[in-house]
Motif scaffolding. Structure first.
Motif, PDB file in Angstrom:
ATOM      1  N   UNK A 115      -8.920   1.235  -5.826  1.00  0.00           N
ATOM      2  CA  UNK A 115      -7.551   1.258  -5.300  1.00  0.00           C
ATOM      3  C   UNK A 115      -6.556   1.113  -6.437  1.00  0.00           C
ATOM      4  N   UNK A 116      -5.289   1.415  -6.122  1.00  0.00           N
ATOM      5  CA  UNK A 116      -4.243   1.297  -7.125  1.00  0.00           C
ATOM      6  C   UNK A 116      -2.914   1.778  -6.600  1.00  0.00           C
ATOM      7  N   UNK A 117      -2.255   2.660  -7.360  1.00  0.00           N
ATOM      8  CA  UNK A 117      -0.904   3.089  -7.023  1.00  0.00           C
ATOM      9  C   UNK A 117      -0.849   4.014  -5.819  1.00  0.00           C
ATOM     10  N   UNK A 118      -1.976   4.533  -5.381  1.00  0.00           N
ATOM     11  CA  UNK A 118      -1.998   5.389  -4.192  1.00  0.00           C
ATOM     12  C   UNK A 118      -1.842   4.589  -2.895  1.00  0.00           C
ATOM     13  N   UNK A 138      -1.752  -0.807   3.282  1.00  0.00           N
ATOM     14  CA  UNK A 138      -0.882  -1.379   2.259  1.00  0.00           C
ATOM     15  C   UNK A 138       0.338  -0.484   2.043  1.00  0.00           C
ATOM     16  N   UNK A 139       1.490  -1.122   1.782  1.00  0.00           N
ATOM     17  CA  UNK A 139       2.715  -0.384   1.532  1.00  0.00           C
ATOM     18  C   UNK A 139       3.167  -0.454   0.090  1.00  0.00           C
ATOM     19  N   UNK A 140       2.321  -1.020  -0.772  1.00  0.00           N
ATOM     20  CA  UNK A 140       2.661  -1.157  -2.195  1.00  0.00           C
ATOM     21  C   UNK A 140       1.392  -0.990  -3.021  1.00  0.00           C
ATOM     22  N   UNK A 141       1.580  -0.896  -4.339  1.00  0.00           N
ATOM     23  CA  UNK A 141       0.424  -0.768  -5.229  1.00  0.00           C
ATOM     24  C   UNK A 141      -0.601  -1.860  -4.939  1.00  0.00           C
TER      25      UNK A 141
END
Length: 217
Positions: A115-118, A138-141
């Protein structure tokens, strides 16, 4: 290893992320130019593997509990799985197009989470390289991932301070916690005692929060 017990590469500052195998024998690191290095701690820190990628900044790394596999996540969204036994690339994994901040093998080594910036957690089958699920919510990095001792739950922490607990069987979020609106840099399950599965978080608010149960506060 130098006289002070430090592991050195070819260039100063090249190591970014590190990971240690469960038995403490193997240490892995990523570099700014995409190389993945593996050392044998028990052999006086001898470098045993150097894996080459496409040159993108290595932002995350994990070793399977048995030390057989290394996974890396990169700034360009690439995720790789390597065999430490053969020194070969096993899989170049699809599914993420933005920077990868965390990769984590399940306790049995069957699944890899990335996971990450997507803002998506991708689950991969380690043996086949197939993407088997996307965990959305999730709504953020997403900055940190960690598996529970049994592999039943996955923990994730994000840049907006939200912590989520995911059921792997249900492929769904079973709890969301928000202690702060500041980034959670690290999330970690605590050692399992009896049936209790607690975890801890640390972040930009300069505090550590403890939770007693997987789905409770």
């Amino acid at each position: 290893m130098d006289k002070e017990g430090r592991y050195n590469g070819n260039k100063a500052g090249e190591a970014w992320a590190i990971a240690l195998s469960e038995d403490g024998q193997y240490l892995g690191s990523t570099s700014y130019d995409g190389r993945i290095n593996i050392w044998d701690v028990f052999a006086n820190g001898a470098k045993i593997r150097e894996f080459e990628t496409k040159g993108s900044f290595g932002m995350a790394i994990d070793l399977s509990l048995d030390g057989r596999f290394t996974a890396s996540g990169h700034e360009n969204g690439s995720v790789y799985i390597f065999s430490n036994d053969t020194g070969r690339l096993l899989h170049s994994l699809p599914g993420l197009v933005n920077s990868v901040r965390s990769v984590a093998f399940s306790p049995g080594g069957k699944l890899l989470a990335a996971a990450g910036h997507s803002k998506v957690i991708a689950l991969y089958d380690v043996s086949s390289g197939e993407q088997v699920a996307n965990l959305l919510g999730h709504g953020a990095w997403i900055l940190s991932l960690d598996w529970s001792d049994t592999g039943e739950f996955l923990l994730s922490g994000a840049f907006d301070g939200k912590l989520k607990v995911w059921s792997i069987d249900q492929r769904a979020c079973v709890a969301t916690h928000t202690e702060t609106d500041m980034a959670l840099w690290s999330v970690k399950w605590l050692p399992k005692i009896g049936r209790s599965e607690g975890f801890a978080t640390a972040g930009a608010n300069r505090s550590i929060s403890l939770y007693r149960e997987a789905t409770g506060g």
